[in-house]
Design an enzyme around this catalytic site. Structure first.
Site, mmCIF file in Angstrom:
data_model
loop_
_atom_site.group_PDB
_atom_site.id
_atom_site.type_symbol
_atom_site.label_atom_id
_atom_site.label_comp_id
_atom_site.label_asym_id
_atom_site.label_seq_id
_atom_site.Cartn_x
_atom_site.Cartn_y
_atom_site.Cartn_z
ATOM 1 N N SER A 1 -17.666 42.100 27.005
ATOM 2 C CA SER A 1 -17.073 41.080 27.883
ATOM 3 C C SER A 1 -16.502 41.777 29.102
ATOM 4 C CB SER A 1 -15.950 40.360 27.136
ATOM 5 O OG SER A 1 -15.182 39.569 28.030
ATOM 6 N N TYR B 1 -7.693 41.061 22.551
ATOM 7 C CA TYR B 1 -9.089 40.660 22.797
ATOM 8 C C TYR B 1 -9.744 41.659 23.760
ATOM 9 C CZ TYR B 1 -13.263 38.153 24.154
ATOM 10 O OH TYR B 1 -14.575 37.834 24.406
HETATM 11 N N1 LIG Z 1 -17.457 32.395 26.151
HETATM 12 C C1 LIG Z 1 -17.057 33.406 26.900
HETATM 13 O O1 LIG Z 1 -16.376 33.229 27.946
HETATM 14 C C2 LIG Z 1 -17.460 34.809 26.548
HETATM 15 C C3 LIG Z 1 -17.736 35.187 25.245
HETATM 16 N N2 LIG Z 1 -18.036 36.502 24.963
HETATM 17 C C4 LIG Z 1 -18.339 36.941 23.605
HETATM 18 O O2 LIG Z 1 -19.604 36.388 23.245
HETATM 19 C C5 LIG Z 1 -19.670 36.187 21.850
HETATM 20 C C6 LIG Z 1 -20.096 34.763 21.555
HETATM 21 O O3 LIG Z 1 -19.147 33.890 22.134
HETATM 22 P P1 LIG Z 1 -19.452 32.361 22.464
HETATM 23 O O4 LIG Z 1 -20.836 32.028 22.147
HETATM 24 O O5 LIG Z 1 -18.946 32.107 23.818
HETATM 25 O O6 LIG Z 1 -18.428 31.655 21.435
HETATM 26 P P2 LIG Z 1 -18.637 30.555 20.291
HETATM 27 O O7 LIG Z 1 -17.279 30.278 19.757
HETATM 28 O O8 LIG Z 1 -19.466 29.437 20.788
HETATM 29 O O9 LIG Z 1 -19.504 31.332 19.189
HETATM 30 C C7 LIG Z 1 -18.948 32.337 18.379
HETATM 31 C C8 LIG Z 1 -19.871 32.578 17.196
HETATM 32 O O10 LIG Z 1 -19.306 33.631 16.404
HETATM 33 C C9 LIG Z 1 -19.332 33.234 15.059
HETATM 34 N N3 LIG Z 1 -18.258 33.886 14.316
HETATM 35 C C10 LIG Z 1 -16.950 33.955 14.618
HETATM 36 N N4 LIG Z 1 -16.285 34.624 13.659
HETATM 37 C C11 LIG Z 1 -17.210 34.990 12.729
HETATM 38 C C12 LIG Z 1 -17.159 35.695 11.506
HETATM 39 N N5 LIG Z 1 -16.009 36.177 11.003
HETATM 40 N N6 LIG Z 1 -18.306 35.894 10.812
HETATM 41 C C13 LIG Z 1 -19.464 35.405 11.284
HETATM 42 N N7 LIG Z 1 -19.597 34.736 12.435
HETATM 43 C C14 LIG Z 1 -18.469 34.525 13.140
HETATM 44 C C15 LIG Z 1 -19.190 31.710 15.075
HETATM 45 O O11 LIG Z 1 -19.812 31.143 13.934
HETATM 46 P P3 LIG Z 1 -19.046 30.504 12.671
HETATM 47 O O12 LIG Z 1 -17.774 29.905 13.175
HETATM 48 O O13 LIG Z 1 -20.032 29.516 12.131
HETATM 49 O O14 LIG Z 1 -18.846 31.673 11.764
HETATM 50 C C16 LIG Z 1 -20.010 31.350 16.310
HETATM 51 O O15 LIG Z 1 -21.366 31.195 15.959
HETATM 52 C C17 LIG Z 1 -18.301 36.579 21.307
HETATM 53 O O16 LIG Z 1 -18.376 37.901 20.836
HETATM 54 C C18 LIG Z 1 -17.385 36.494 22.523
HETATM 55 O O17 LIG Z 1 -16.283 37.362 22.400
HETATM 56 C C19 LIG Z 1 -18.123 37.453 25.958
HETATM 57 C C20 LIG Z 1 -17.871 37.109 27.237
HETATM 58 C C21 LIG Z 1 -17.558 35.778 27.656
HETATM 59 O O1 LIG Z 2 -14.862 37.262 26.905
HETATM 60 C C1 LIG Z 2 -14.537 36.241 27.497
HETATM 61 C C2 LIG Z 2 -14.341 36.195 28.917
HETATM 62 S S1 LIG Z 2 -12.686 36.106 29.260
HETATM 63 O O2 LIG Z 2 -12.192 34.770 28.779
HETATM 64 O O3 LIG Z 2 -11.958 37.155 28.597
HETATM 65 O O4 LIG Z 2 -12.575 36.195 30.730
#
Ligand SMILES: NC(=O)C1=CN([C@@H]2O[C@H](COP(=O)(O)OP(=O)(O)OC[C@H]3O[C@@H](n4cnc5c(N)ncnc54)[C@H](OP(=O)(O)O)[C@@H]3O)[C@@H](O)[C@H]2O)C=CC1
Ligand SMILES: O=CCS(=O)(=O)O
Length: 253
Positions: free
Chosen positions: A139, A152
């Site tokens: 990120s 985070y």
């Molecule tokens: N959205 C944003 O602004 C950004 C996000 N990211 C990163 O991208 C990734 C995906 O995020 P995003 O798609 O936005 O978020 P979402 O919340 O839409 O998706 C997160 C996914 O992670 C899974 N998850 C969470 N905890 C667990 C666990 N303990 N075991 C297995 N699966 C898990 C959830 O599935 P379930 O709950 O079914 O387990 C879900 O499918 C993350 O690593 C996030 O930190 C990076 C930059 C920007």
């Molecule tokens: O990883 C997620 C992007 S932000 O919310 O930290 O800017």
């Protein structure tokens, strides 16, 4: 023969969009997440396009991860792409007001879960060799600190350094490693982070034209499809609306 992608956190956001993108190209998919009913619906949706194996899996459960990876049936056993996407942020409070259990959950998932899944899949990725890829969801939070980002941001800085460390160690195996670092992106991430606060979600994205999960999916698919001799070490992605703030200075009254 179709290639296989193993995607953690495929039940929403980036992971789900990536599953759809790879399915459109006929890849075999191993899709994981904790929400079983969502996985079943996604399997129903994508099965017409490709072979899908769903695993209800918490990435923080190291024994379950190892058992699931060791038991991967054909045609899913030989993994070409590992997308380490499962992750979360909890809270936006200053460190001094944070809940320790939320910090622990972010570390267990974003750091512990990611290294556990990677460790379990390294043998198959190395066996596959040239052209295989590990794509880690870092990120911009791992590059640029912001108020309330504390743990985070720390977990995502780990993901970046771990990606580079893997690159060093995997040199000569043909396995590629990328730290993909998106910025402001619209997904359930923000609802998870704010405890389901829809107003906070709406305000964050209002007028910002943020990154969409499909943008990330196109980027991930591009990374996985590059010629085998190319490795993108690091890719930071922002919406055009996002930039950096000036340095913060606290002034005495
Ligand atoms: N959205 C944003 O602004 C950004 C996000 N990211 C990163 O991208 C990734 C995906 O995020 P995003 O798609 O936005 O978020 P979402 O919340 O839409 O998706 C997160 C996914 O992670 C899974 N998850 C969470 N905890 C667990 C666990 N303990 N075991 C297995 N699966 C898990 C959830 O599935 P379930 O709950 O079914 O387990 C879900 O499918 C993350 O690593 C996030 O930190 C990076 C930059 C920007
Ligand atoms: O990883 C997620 C992007 S932000 O919310 O930290 O800017």
């Amino acid at each position: 023969m179709s290639k296989t992608a193993f995607i953690t956190g495929a039940t929403s956001g980036f992971g789900l969009a990536c599953a759809r993108r790879f399915a459109a190209d006929g890849w075999n998919l191993v899709l994981t997440g904790r929400r079983e009913e969502r996985l079943a619906a996604i399997q129903d949706e994508l099965s017409a396009q490709c072979q899908v194996l769903t695993l209800t899996l918490d990435v923080t459960d190291a024994e379950a991860v190892k058992a699931a990876v060791d038991a991967l049936p054909e045609p899913f056993a030989q993994v070409d792409v590992l997308l380490n996407n499962a992750g979360l942020a909890l809270g936006t409070e200053a460190a001094q007001n944070c809940d320790l259990s939320e910090w622990q959950q972010m570390i267990d998932t974003n750091v512990g879960g990611l290294v556990t899944v990677t460790h379990a899949l390294l043998p198959t990725l190395i066996k596959q060799g040239k052209g295989s890829s590990i794509i880690n969801l870092g990120s911009i939070a791992g590059h640029w600190p912001y108020p309330g980002g504390n743990v985070y941001c720390g977990t995502k800085a780990f993901v970046e350094q771990f990606s580079y460390g893997l690159r060093c160690d995997l040199s000569g195996t043909g396995v590629r490693v990328t730290n993909l670092a998106p910025g402001l992106s619209e997904s359930e991430f923000t609802l998870v982070r704010t405890g389901g606060n829809q107003d906070a979600y709406d305000n964050l994205y209002k007028g910002a034209d943020p990154i969409q999960p499909e943008d990330v999916a196109d980027t991930v698919f591009w990374l996985a499809s590059l010629p085998p001799h190319l490795n993108v070490n690091q890719l930071e992605l922002m919406p055009v609306s996002q930039a950096w703030s000036p340095f913060s200075i606290h002034r005495e009254a």
